[in-house]
Design an enzyme around this catalytic site. Structure first.
Site, PDB file in Angstrom:
ATOM      1  CB  SER A 112      -1.081  -0.261   1.267  1.00  0.00           C
ATOM      2  OG  SER A 112      -0.776   0.427   2.195  1.00  0.00           O
ATOM      3  CE  LYS A 134      -2.622   2.577   5.013  1.00  0.00           C
ATOM      4  NZ  LYS A 134      -2.000   1.452   4.013  1.00  0.00           N
TER       5      LYS A 134
END
Length: 143
Positions: free
Chosen positions: A61, A98
């Protein structure tokens, strides 16, 4: 994407030669007369234990930010996480890597891969920032 915390780094590593010329992607022959100085990886990565630790990244991701599955990231927990920083965090006890986005009173944890949607931190969620990613290290060894 999951994160495995590997533990703190220790200071006082061995000093390695830093050559004073740009290295092309070919096969140069670094001569001793081109050594500019000796540096340690501690200096290069600004490692100041005990505020810095390693984490291993699993998943894809964050690949558009240059962080790939299996990479090690150097995380500094003494830095205040700012808008746009890549962070290691716990969201409802799930360790994640993230990019932190703050919009008005909304916190969004963004992936760097369009296959993965943003994660909005909702009221009632527990978000703990464990540190800011300052560098990533990739193993280019042969499989």
């Amino acid at each position: 994407m999951s994160v495995t915390i590997l533990g703190p780094l220790s200071e006082a590593g061995e000093k390695l030669p830093l050559y004073s010329f740009q290295v092309p992607a070919g096969f140069p022959s670094p001569a001793a007369d081109h050594i500019e100085k000796h540096i340690s990886l501690d200096e290069l990565f600004d490692i100041r234990a005990p505020h810095v630790y390693l984490a291993k990244i699993e998943g894809e991701s964050m690949q558009d930010a240059g962080i790939f599955c299996g990479d090690l990231v150097i995380v500094n927990r003494s830095l205040n996480a700012e808008h746009g920083d890549i962070v290691i965090a716990g969201l409802n006890s799930e360790p994640i890597c993230k990019r932190l986005h703050k919009r008005d009173n909304t916190i969004i944890l963004m992936s760097a891969n369009s296959k993965y949607p943003p994660r909005y931190v909702m009221e009632g969620d527990e978000l703990i920032i464990w540190g800011v990613v300052t560098y990533s290290v990739r193993d280019h060894g042969r499989s």
